[in-house]
Scaffold this motif. Structure first.
Motif, PDB file in Angstrom:
ATOM      1  N   GLN A 163       0.732   4.026 -14.389  1.00  9.96           N
ATOM      2  CA  GLN A 163       0.660   4.260 -12.950  1.00  9.96           C
ATOM      3  C   GLN A 163       0.358   5.726 -12.640  1.00  9.96           C
ATOM      4  OE1 GLN A 163       4.159   2.856 -10.907  1.00  9.96           O
ATOM      5  NE2 GLN A 163       4.014   4.585  -9.503  1.00  9.96           N
ATOM      6  N   PHE A 180       0.993  -0.108  -7.085  1.00 10.16           N
ATOM      7  CA  PHE A 180      -0.438   0.073  -6.905  1.00 10.16           C
ATOM      8  C   PHE A 180      -0.700   0.926  -5.681  1.00 10.16           C
ATOM      9  CE2 PHE A 180      -4.459  -1.233  -4.953  1.00 10.16           C
ATOM     10  CZ  PHE A 180      -5.318  -0.907  -5.986  1.00 10.16           C
ATOM     11  N   TRP A 206      -3.517   2.292  -3.090  1.00  4.50           N
ATOM     12  CA  TRP A 206      -4.861   1.918  -2.642  1.00  4.50           C
ATOM     13  C   TRP A 206      -5.905   2.986  -2.961  1.00  4.50           C
ATOM     14  CZ3 TRP A 206      -6.074  -2.839  -1.722  1.00  4.50           C
ATOM     15  CH2 TRP A 206      -5.091  -3.727  -1.300  1.00  4.50           C
ATOM     16  N   THR A 225       0.807   2.152  -0.653  1.00  2.00           N
ATOM     17  CA  THR A 225       1.162   1.508  -1.919  1.00  2.00           C
ATOM     18  C   THR A 225       1.599   0.072  -1.713  1.00  2.00           C
ATOM     19  OG1 THR A 225       3.377   2.356  -1.669  1.00  2.00           O
ATOM     20  CG2 THR A 225       1.881   3.633  -3.053  1.00  2.00           C
TER      21      THR A 225
END
Lengths: 313, 379, 514
Positions: A6, A145, A147, A137
């Motif tokens: 991440q 995640f 964007w 997110t």
């Protein structure tokens, strides 16, 4: 592990955006050392917009408006470089350096002024954008995640297409390689260079926003962006001014930068018992080593850094 | 007519043009600062600009004014040496943005020698210069042998240097604070000698021989660049490295040497500041100290001339110190940094300004020549 | 009434301190090849720049098909069907041939390049006019001749009717020049009107229909080629009879000054060696000339001799001393002088004063530097003043003039003064007369011969065949980094030399020895 992925992806996104910005500027023939300052200003524009956005706005709309804000601010700020370098033939390194000092100083003065206007005792340099940030997110399992990872990927693809498949890209590169040739076939070198600088401003500004929102806490503007603008330049050189290579280089650099955040999660690394500072230094050391290997046969645009003067032929 | 001519030939002098350009940069920079202040809060803008310009004159007492003049001079002397570092490299065609990192290294080396090893001041001073010179030399060598742009390598080294110094000085910090131990209590032999200068400035203990070192450095740099064979070679390398190589100068060696000297100067700048005890290093620093970057401003504002740098360094430090006197209820002290940044930005235009002035004078000459021709015909 | 494609009437263009074009008239008929003849600095380039919209005219007018037009920039010129092959090609080196041709005139759909269509058109044009190119080749990989054909295709792709060629033969081999002449005739036959800028009389006689002559910015006249001779054109161009032949005494050969054995220098541009196994000698009292087309290893040969590039193999001996691995400075202080090819890149520090440039090779000598390392400014000044006087170097403010503000001829004189006054054993002169006017060329040739007569060895690298034939005592032809022939200028014709320079003939080393 997922955390490492991440962080790698989000830092790589920042680097890819900013490095592509530098890439456009240099392909037009203007060296943009000032990306660091542009990032700060873009981040500031985005942060302030988030602060003042109504809290119940649709997430997609929030993302759109915030992107627009940091892009516009970044472009306006990059105009300082554009005008000085293109219109007044100023030394691009000097002006870029000035931008790097101007960005953080202006941000601190402005943020403090805003904070103090709200509360006389608040001398911090953070902008309260925490709530709006949530729009960026979404959780996929334990993977957060962002964007902007998608935005970065789209920008990367778009950059490739623009540079290699369109008239604009062809002309832009001609201006950075051989401006006299471009001029002789009727291309306005000045306009193309302004375009290159403005795109770098837009992408630099966007990258700045992604950078400050990547962290958990709200960003202190007195810290600038910690040399990320320069790391991006190293990524650009490592990527040899080509979008796809820049994407790969950004992933590599993003990984090393992410390590300093999450190395405690890896038993192997903890066992090495290195001080935290070593991990902080790592991206810079790596980029220095990388530069040694790639700078020799540099594919830099030939006319970059040289002011174009119509009179000189 | 005669005085007109004189004035114009004066205006054509490159040095005079530089001075006019620098003064314009200052004036416009201050004006922009004023406008920013006006936007933030119109009520105190005038006062704030006045405070920045007044700096230590803020104090009513003569004694305090002298004392704080001393403090400004101490910091200005460090800034002066940093700006010498920048302009020295610039003369050889290199943009040493690494002055900030070399300054950090100098600070680390001098403080560690003083606090960690208990060495006397002159050893600390030399250690600072040598270590900073080595770091500068790395950038020089990377440039000379691997064609690595010195700006990028310097930036990377700035951050590496900052973290390394934090790590190093963490071993000599005070127990309860993130600051390094005070020199006066831990190792007073590492303090630069006052040589009586403190008496002049109302017993300001920070005023030391460092100020003399800084001015001496300016003069040495000037003589070196202007009067010696070495300076001749360095400038030739900077102006045209191909020609320098063609006539047998060792341009790689010159690039490395120039960066080393530049680095040594940055190290000296750090040493004269930190070895007078006025500041302690904060080992959790996450941004690079502004001193080096201000050195860039001072170097260009001074027309990249060592003697000009003396005045410009003082001015930049004057307004930077002055920033702390603005009304904190309305503005932040960084307004001075903002003004300095604007001044650097504007320095980019000086060259254009000179060209423009030259063309303006040419046009006037032509007009006058034409008028004279006409006059001649009429007779 | 005559049909003119383009008329430039009474054109005047001034620059500060100089009138570059003074009342010049040039009329180009449809379908003709019209030569524009003049020396360097006669105003040819300025006139063409005005026509192409790079400069704005101050007086006069331009007419296209009888209509007055204004041309502000190359776009206007292009819209009027005017195209130009510049002397220094305006090609982006890392682009392909096709990209260069379409640049600025791209066919697009929605902003995207439509290269397939462009390729079809380019291939058709290349066939029609006999211009063979590979559209996908990258410019930096192809020969100069093909680069020039790319430039011509650029004009044809834009449907230009008026084609300007600015000194197009300077960089070509004699054979490539013949090809170009054929191409130009083809183009004219297809109805294109051609302006051909040159100072080479033979080419004009061969290909042009008419010729306009300029001298020192002034219009001298326009003549029909069928009524002219090279001599008559030359007289118009120069305004006086030029002594084309350099006076010199017979050779008195001395010892060997320079002995080069099996010298090899790697190339920066391609995988082959730039200089490959070259051996030759230069003796005192002779001028040895390296002849060849530009880019056949001359530059690298000189770099290898002077130490600017390391050798890959071989041995260089100067005056009996092995200098193969000596640093540049040692070579220069041991009797080598080097007049460099590019006076702005290597020869001068343009932002230094004239006096500092004059001592550039000697500033470290005790005469100019004290043992402490301080410069002796007074000695530098008096030395510079002596050389300025002796070699007649003219400048605005004498020794303190910035080299940048001096004229090309005087910059070159300063370099020559510096290099000759060092009293060298071996003088290497690389294209010493490039871009200079006739007067300066004569002066420099005299200086070279004087050095030779004083018993020095002179190695001259030249691209100008006239210079090669007139000045040298011995000619070595360099082709693709190898010496392919050695000649006595009195016993070889220019045509013969041309065949060697183009690589279509070569003598092996054994033949040469015999």
């Amino acid at each position: 592990m997922i955390l490492l992925l991440q962080y790698t992806l989000i830092f790589a996104s920042v680097l890819v955006l900013v490095a592509l910005g530098g890439c456009f500027s240099e392909h037009s023939g203007v060296i943009n050392i000032g990306l660091e300052g542009i990032m700060v200003m873009g981040a500031l524009g985005g942060a302030l917009t988030m602060k003042y956005l109504p809290p119940d706005l649709n997430a997609a709309l929030v993302i759109l408006i915030v992107i627009l804000a940091c892009v516009v601010v970044g472009m306006l700020f990059s105009l300082l470089l554009g005008v000085a370098a293109i219109r007044f033939n100023a030394d691009q390194t000097l002006v870029g350096t000035a931008l790097n000092l101007l960005g953080p100083a202006a941000a601190v003065v402005l943020v403090r002024a805003i904070n103090m206007a709200e509360d006389i005792n608040n001398v911090s340099t953070t902008v309260a954008y925490g709530t709006a940030k949530k729009a960026f997110t979404t959780n996929i399992g334990s993977f957060e995640f962002n964007w902007f990872m998608l935005v970065a990927l789209l920008v990367l693809i778009a950059s490739y297409i623009v540079l290699y498949k369109t008239r604009f890209g062809l002309r832009l590169c001609a201006c950075g390689e051989h401006p006299q040739a471009a001029d002789s076939v009727g291309i306005n070198v000045y306009k193309m260079r302004y375009a290159g600088v403005l795109i770098s401003g837009a992408l630099g500004g966007l990258g700045g926003l992604v950078y400050i929102t990547a962290g958990v806490s709200e960003w202190k503007f007195e810290n600038g962006v910690a040399g990320f603008g320069f790391l991006a330049l190293a990524v650009m050189i490592f990527g040899q001014w080509k979008p796809i290579n820049i994407g790969l280089a950004a992933l590599l650099f993003g990984l090393f930068r992410a390590l300093s955040n999450v190395y405690t999660g890896f038993d192997v690394l903890v066992a090495l018992n290195l001080p935290n500072t070593v991990y902080n230094m790592l991206p810079y050391i790596i980029s220095l080593i990388v530069l040694v290997f790639v700078s020799g046969k540099s594919k830099a645009p030939k006319a970059e850094g040289i002011p174009y003067d119509k009179g000189q032929r | 007519m005669q005085t007109d001519r004189k004035r114009e030939s004066l205006l054509r002098n490159s040095g005079v043009q530089t001075i006019i350009g620098s003064l314009l940069c200052i004036a416009i920079g201050l004006l922009i600062g004023y406008v920013v202040l006006l936007i933030i809060n119109p009520a105190g803008a005038g006062g704030a600009i006045a405070a920045i310009l007044k700096n230590y004159f803020y104090y009513p007492s003569h004694v305090a004014v002298l004392k704080y003049l001393g403090t400004t001079l101490v910091k200005a002397s460090a800034l002066l040496v940093c700006s010498l570092s920048v302009l020295f490299a610039w003369k050889v065609g290199l943009f040493n943005i690494g002055v900030a990192g070399q300054y950090v290294i100098g600070a680390g080396a001098s403080l560690y020698c003083a606090l960690g090893l208990g060495l006397p001041w002159y050893v600390c001073l030399i250690a600072a210069m040598v270590c900073a010179a080595l770091v500068g030399g790395i950038s020089g060598a990377l440039k000379a042998y691997f064609n690595v742009n010195e700006v990028i390598s310097c930036i990377m080294l700035n951050w590496i240097g900052l973290y390394a110094v934090n790590m190093l000085l963490n071993t000599v910090k005070e127990q309860s604070t993130p600051y390094t131990k005070s020199l006066a209590s831990a190792n007073s032999s590492a303090l630069l000698p006052n040589v009586g200068l403190d008496k002049i400035f109302s017993n300001n203990e920070y005023v030391t021989i460092g100020i003399i070192f800084a001015v001496l450095a300016a003069i040495i740099v000037w003589v070196l660049l202007d009067r010696t064979k070495f300076g001749f070679e360095l400038k030739a390398t900077g102006l045209n490295k191909h020609a320098a190589r063609y006539c047998g100068m060792r341009e790689k060696r010159n690039i490395i040497l120039a960066m080393m000297i530049s680095g040594a100067l940055a190290g000296l700048g750090a040493a004269v500041l930190f070895l007078c005890g006025i500041e302690q290093w904060m080992v959790q620093m996450t941004s690079i100290p502004a001193m080096g970057f201000n050195g860039i401003a001072a170097a260009f504002l001074g027309g990249s001339h060592p003697i000009g740098a003396i005045f410009s360094s003082y001015f930049i430090q004057h307004i930077t110190s002055g920033g702390s006197y603005v009304d904190k209820a309305m503005y932040s002290a960084q307004i001075s940094d903002l003004i300095s940044a604007f001044i650097i930005y504007l320095c980019g235009f000086v060259f254009f300004f000179k060209g423009w002035l030259g063309r303006l004078l040419d046009k006037r000459d032509e007009k006058r020549a034409a008028a004279q021709e006409k006059g001649g015909k009429a007779q | 009434m005559e049909q003119y494609a383009i008329e430039m009437l009474h054109i005047t263009k001034k620059f500060p301190g100089i009138i570059a074009n003074d009342d010049i008239t040039l009329q180009l008929k449809k379908g003709e090849i019209h030569a524009l003849l003049g020396e360097n600095g006669a105003g040819k380039s300025t006139l063409m720049s005005v026509l192409f919209g790079l400069y704005q005219l101050e007086e006069g007018e331009i007419r296209k098909d009888g209509q007055t037009v204004t041309i502000h920039d190359p776009n206007d010129a292009n819209a009027l069907g005017i195209g130009m092959v510049h002397q220094h090609f305006k090609l982006v080196e890392c682009f392909s041939v096709l990209d260069n041709i379409i640049l600025g005139a791209e066919t697009t759909r929605g902003g995207f390049l439509q290269k397939a269509e462009a390729r079809k058109k380019v291939m058709a044009l290349s066939e029609q006019y006999g211009l063979s190119v590979d559209p996908d080749a990258i410019i930096e990989d192809i020969t100069v001749g093909m680069q020039q054909r790319t430039e011509i295709l650029k004009m044809l792709y834009r449907d230009n009717e008026i084609l300007i060629f600015d000194e197009p033969t300077a960089v070509l081999t004699p054979q490539e020049i013949q090809e170009l002449m054929t191409i130009m005739k083809n183009l004219a036959a297809e109805g294109k009107s051609i302006l051909f800028i040159t100072h080479k009389l033979a080419e004009i006689m061969q290909v042009a229909d008419r010729c306009t002559v300029l001298r020192k910015g002034k219009y001298i006249g326009t003549v029909d080629i069928k009524d002219s001779t090279p001599e008559s054109l030359s007289a118009m161009m120069v305004g006086r009879d030029v002594n084309f032949v350099v006076e010199k005494a017979p050779v008195e050969l001395g010892d060997v000054v320079l002995d080069v054995q099996h010298m090899t220098v790697a190339s920066k541009h391609h995988k082959n060696n730039a200089v490959n196994d070259v051996s030759f000698q230069v003796r005192r009292g002779e001028i040895v000339c390296i002849a060849g087309i530009d880019g056949n290893g001359q530059t690298e040969l000189v770099y290898g001799l002077s130490g600017l590039e390391p050798l890959k193999g071989g041995k260089i001996t100067m005056n009996g001393v092995d200098i193969t691995h000596l640093p540049i400075r040692k070579r220069l202080t041991n009797g080598m002088s080097h007049i460099p090819e590019d006076r702005h890149k290597h020869g001068l520090v343009l932002d230094y004063t004239l006096e500092d440039n004059i001592v550039l090779q000697r500033y470290f000598e005790p005469e100019f530097t004290s043992p402490m390392g301080f410069l002796k400014r007074k000695n530098i000044r008096s030395y510079a003043e002596r050389l300025i006087e002796q070699y007649d170097v003219r400048s605005g403010q004498g020794p303190i003039t910035k080299a940048r503000s001096m004229s090309g001829g005087n910059q070159q004189k300063a370099i020559i003064a510096r290099e000759i006054d060092k009293n060298p054993e071996l003088l290497i002169a690389v294209q010493p007369t490039r871009g200079l006017d006739v007067g300066a060329i004569e002066y420099i040739h005299k200086q070279l011969v004087a050095q030779r007569d004083a018993g020095k060895g002179v190695l001259l690298v030249s691209l100008e065949l006239d210079e090669v034939m007139n000045v040298s005592d011995r000619i070595l032809v360099l082709y693709e980094g190898e010496i392919v022939g050695e000649f006595d200028p009195k016993q070889v014709s220019v045509e013969e030399l041309g065949l060697y320079m183009a690589g279509s003939k070569r003598k092996e080393a054994q033949d040469r020895a015999n």
